[in-house]
Design an enzyme around this catalytic site. Structure first.
Site: not given
Ligand code: NCD
Ligand code: ZN
Length: 360
Positions: A17-18, A42, A100, A137, A220, A252, A264
């Site tokens: 959700l950032r 993250n 995680k 991951h 990813l 993003h 990604a």
């Molecule tokens: C995720 C992200 O942008 O935080 N990106 C993705 O491509 N899935 C990180 C992740 O889950 O690998």
């Molecule tokens: Zn993810």
């Protein structure tokens, strides 16, 4: 032809959700369709303490529109300085559901991740003892390993030794993308589950690379070949409780994706449930959608499926979604599955029950 589907309100067991404006812009799309979500940690800096997770949860709850009931289930980001006491206290609070593990450098904002699992064994032992899930991951990051092989190599080099060392540790292989991952999860007697994303069920790597490079299909773990996609679909619709939805919706800014070194992540929260209904319908398994989105994940986390319901209806008109949404001045491109989607969430604005019936 089946044109209506009523599910327990689904759970998204892997969601980004950032924070800040981006979080305020994307959260309402998840809270509209989902009851609960496992929230990825993250951020920059990462969410490593109960205090930070609690504050982040409060910010998310403040972004949920009035009248919607959405429960963020928090995670801690495992670093090589995380302590067993911190994770145990976080788990005991009920606010944090899991830890995680990002291999250092594996993906977006993973610089503080784990360089060597041996350095976090004392934390994992504690988690095993208290029944706290580890979300991985599952990709190695060594430069010499081909990016399309990183999941399979992770299983051999990291996951299998870890499961032998700590057989009681409960593990979720997040966003499994290969037949190797599916087979590995199926081979486990207990304690191992996997999330599957919406986009990996829909696309193979041609979508990313054939006929031009498409940065909005870069994520990813990276999209894989068709035989892997088919294995993931098979797992999703199989009714096997070890597989459940984690969208990995990862917004993003468009400029960060349309770049010489694009980020990604795909933003799928907005149309995931209609797309998944299409996938399960294509597989002739609509009746199993509720298992995948609303029951198996809840079961893994020791929760009941929600009493609230989500109603999906199939209409004559394809679902319309914006190509981008505005996120505090940045644009976020919405995932395009590449086929028309006729399933709609019934109580979305403009799709009331009556209209839905009329349109069919
Ligand atoms: C995720 C992200 O942008 O935080 N990106 C993705 O491509 N899935 C990180 C992740 O889950 O690998
Ligand atoms: Zn993810």
């Amino acid at each position: 032809m089946q044109t209506e589907l009523i599910l327990p309100r689904p759970d998204d067991m892997h969601l980004h959700l950032r924070d800040g404006d981006m979080m305020r812009a994307v959260t309402p799309y998840s809270s509209r369709d989902f009851a609960r979500a496992i929230i990825m940690p993250n951020l920059v800096p990462p969410v490593t303490t109960l205090e930070a997770a609690t504050a982040y949860r409060d910010r998310i709850l403040a972004a949920v529109p009035k009248g919607q009931d959405f429960r963020p289930m928090m995670t801690l980001y495992l670093t090589e300085t995380t302590t067993p006491d911190e994770v145990a206290a976080a788990f005991a609070s009920g606010i944090v559901k899991a830890v995680k593990l990002y291999p250092a450098g594996a993906t977006t904002n993973s610089d503080s991740g784990v360089k060597d699992v041996r350095n976090v064994m004392h934390v994992l032992e504690k988690m095993s003892e208290i029944g706290m899930p580890l979300l991985v991951h599952g990709e190695v990051t060594s430069a010499e390993i081909d990016i399309f092989d990183r999941e399979a190599v992770f299983i051999d080099r990291v996951l299998e030794p870890l499961r032998r060392a700590l057989p009681d540790l409960r593990i979720v292989m997040e966003h499994v993308t290969t037949k190797d991952g599916v087979d590995y999860v199926r081979s486990a007697d207990s304690g191992l589950a996997a999330t599957l994303t919406t986009h990996h069920l829909v696309l193979n790597r041609n979508a990313l690379l054939a006929g031009g490079i498409r940065p909005h299909y870069y994520c990813l773990p990276v999209l894989k070949r068709e035989r892997h996609r088919l294995a993931l679909r098979d797992a999703a619709v199989s009714g096997d409780a070890r597989f459940f939805l984690g969208t990995d919706s990862a917004p993003h800014a468009r400029s960060a994706k349309e770049s010489p070194c694009g980020c990604a992540g795909m933003f799928t929260a907005i149309n995931t449930m209609p797309i998944l209904a299409s996938v399960f319908e294509q597989e002739g398994q609509l009746d199993r959608l509720a298992d995948f989105t609303s029951k198996h994940g809840a079961g893994f986390y020791g929760l009941e499926p929600t009493a609230a319901r989500l109603r999906l209806v199939k209409r004559a008109e394809p679902l319309d979604w914006p190509a981008q949404i505005d996120a505090g001045g940045d644009e976020v491109t919405v995932f395009d599955p590449g086929f028309p989607v006729y399933w709609h969430v019934a109580d979305q604005p403009g799709a009331t029950e009556e209209q839905s019936h009329e349109d069919i």
